[in-house]
Design a protein around this motif. Structure first.
Motif, short mmCIF file in Angstrom:
data_model
loop_
_atom_site.label_atom_id
_atom_site.label_comp_id
_atom_site.label_asym_id
_atom_site.label_seq_id
_atom_site.Cartn_x
_atom_site.Cartn_y
_atom_site.Cartn_z
N ASN A 59 0.79 -0.79 0.20
CA ASN A 59 0.21 0.13 -0.21
C ASN A 59 0.72 1.21 -0.17
O ASN A 59 0.27 2.45 0.64
CB ASN A 59 -1.16 0.04 1.51
N GLU A 60 2.22 1.74 -0.51
CA GLU A 60 2.98 2.40 -1.01
C GLU A 60 3.32 2.51 -2.55
O GLU A 60 3.45 1.05 -3.12
CB GLU A 60 4.06 2.42 0.14
N VAL A 61 2.72 3.88 -3.04
CA VAL A 61 4.09 3.81 -3.99
C VAL A 61 5.16 4.20 -3.82
O VAL A 61 5.87 4.64 -3.77
CB VAL A 61 2.29 4.96 -5.02
N TRP A 62 5.95 3.24 -4.81
CA TRP A 62 7.64 3.42 -5.26
C TRP A 62 7.70 3.84 -6.71
O TRP A 62 7.60 3.01 -7.20
CB TRP A 62 8.93 2.66 -4.41
N LEU A 63 9.02 4.67 -6.75
CA LEU A 63 9.30 5.14 -8.59
C LEU A 63 10.66 4.43 -8.03
O LEU A 63 10.81 5.14 -7.28
CB LEU A 63 9.82 6.88 -8.17
N GLU A 64 11.04 4.02 -9.35
CA GLU A 64 12.18 2.50 -9.39
C GLU A 64 13.17 3.50 -10.83
O GLU A 64 12.45 4.21 -11.24
CB GLU A 64 11.84 1.77 -9.69
N LYS A 86 10.06 6.99 -2.26
CA LYS A 86 8.75 6.97 -2.26
C LYS A 86 7.73 7.80 -2.44
O LYS A 86 8.21 8.88 -1.85
CB LYS A 86 8.62 6.76 -0.41
N LEU A 87 6.34 7.48 -3.31
CA LEU A 87 6.28 8.84 -3.41
C LEU A 87 5.03 8.69 -2.54
O LEU A 87 4.30 7.63 -1.86
CB LEU A 87 5.39 8.55 -5.29
N LEU A 88 4.17 10.23 -2.75
CA LEU A 88 3.31 10.28 -1.48
C LEU A 88 2.65 10.71 -2.43
O LEU A 88 1.73 11.94 -3.02
CB LEU A 88 3.83 11.87 -0.90
N LYS A 92 -6.59 6.78 -0.90
CA LYS A 92 -7.52 6.60 -1.38
C LYS A 92 -7.17 6.25 -3.30
O LYS A 92 -7.42 5.50 -3.97
CB LYS A 92 -9.09 7.56 -1.98
N GLU A 93 -6.41 7.54 -3.40
CA GLU A 93 -5.57 6.88 -5.23
C GLU A 93 -5.11 5.98 -5.14
O GLU A 93 -4.48 5.52 -5.61
CB GLU A 93 -4.73 8.91 -4.79
N ILE A 94 -4.03 6.02 -3.36
CA ILE A 94 -3.03 4.85 -4.11
C ILE A 94 -4.62 3.34 -4.43
O ILE A 94 -3.38 2.56 -4.87
CB ILE A 94 -2.44 4.38 -2.48
N ALA A 95 -5.31 2.92 -3.43
CA ALA A 95 -6.49 1.79 -3.39
C ALA A 95 -6.20 2.76 -5.44
O ALA A 95 -6.90 1.04 -5.58
CB ALA A 95 -7.20 1.83 -2.34
#
Length: 157
Positions: A59-64, A86-88, A92-95
């Motif tokens: 449940n976290e968005v990561w930029l690679e 890590k992207l912030l 709700k947006e992540i879901a």
């Protein structure tokens, strides 16, 4: 006493290949968690989004694969140029992103990195589908035709 010339800051770092390689479906804007020296490097335009992508883990968005050249005046520890960042985003947006990306053939691609008027670095992310070779050719053909039409309009106006 003469003034030193001010350094010119980068307007935005753009992933130029993304719009060529992918069909953009939807875009989001996310903050990014960086160290202070990394922000300085990005301000100087020493960053690249080429070949970078975003993934969702726990449940976290990561930029690679975002390349940020180490700041040359940094006295602290030197960070890796292509580390995960890590992207912030809101939950709700992540879901929503997770639901979209779970569909076959969709991925998260960063389009550009830019600074807000308040000085915060933001990343424009896109939910995208990879283009086939014939789609890329068709896009180029349409762009050339549009350019030609614009030139003709300008010539006869």
């Amino acid at each position: 006493m003469s003034k030193q010339p001010q350094q010119r800051y980068a307007e935005a770092i753009v992933n130029r290949k993304a719009r060529h390689e992918f069909e953009i479906i939807e875009t989001f804007v996310a903050g990014i968690q960086l160290a202070g020296s990394e922000v300085k490097s990005v301000r100087l335009g020493q960053a690249s989004l080429n070949e970078s992508f975003a993934i969702i883990l726990r449940n976290e968005v990561w930029l690679e694969n975002m390349q940020i050249t180490p700041y040359k005046h940094n006295r602290m520890e030197v960070l890796e140029a292509k580390r995960s960042r890590k992207l912030l985003l809101h939950k709700k947006e992540i879901a929503k992103l997770q639901a979209k990306v779970s569909e076959k053939g969709l991925t998260l691609v960063p389009l550009k990195a830019f600074f807000t008027p308040h000085g915060l670095l933001k990343i424009e992310l896109a939910i995208a589908r990879g283009k086939k070779l014939y789609d890329k050719r068709e896009t180029l053909k349409n762009r050339e035709n549009q350019r030609h039409l614009d030139q003709l309009r300008k010539q006869y106006s």
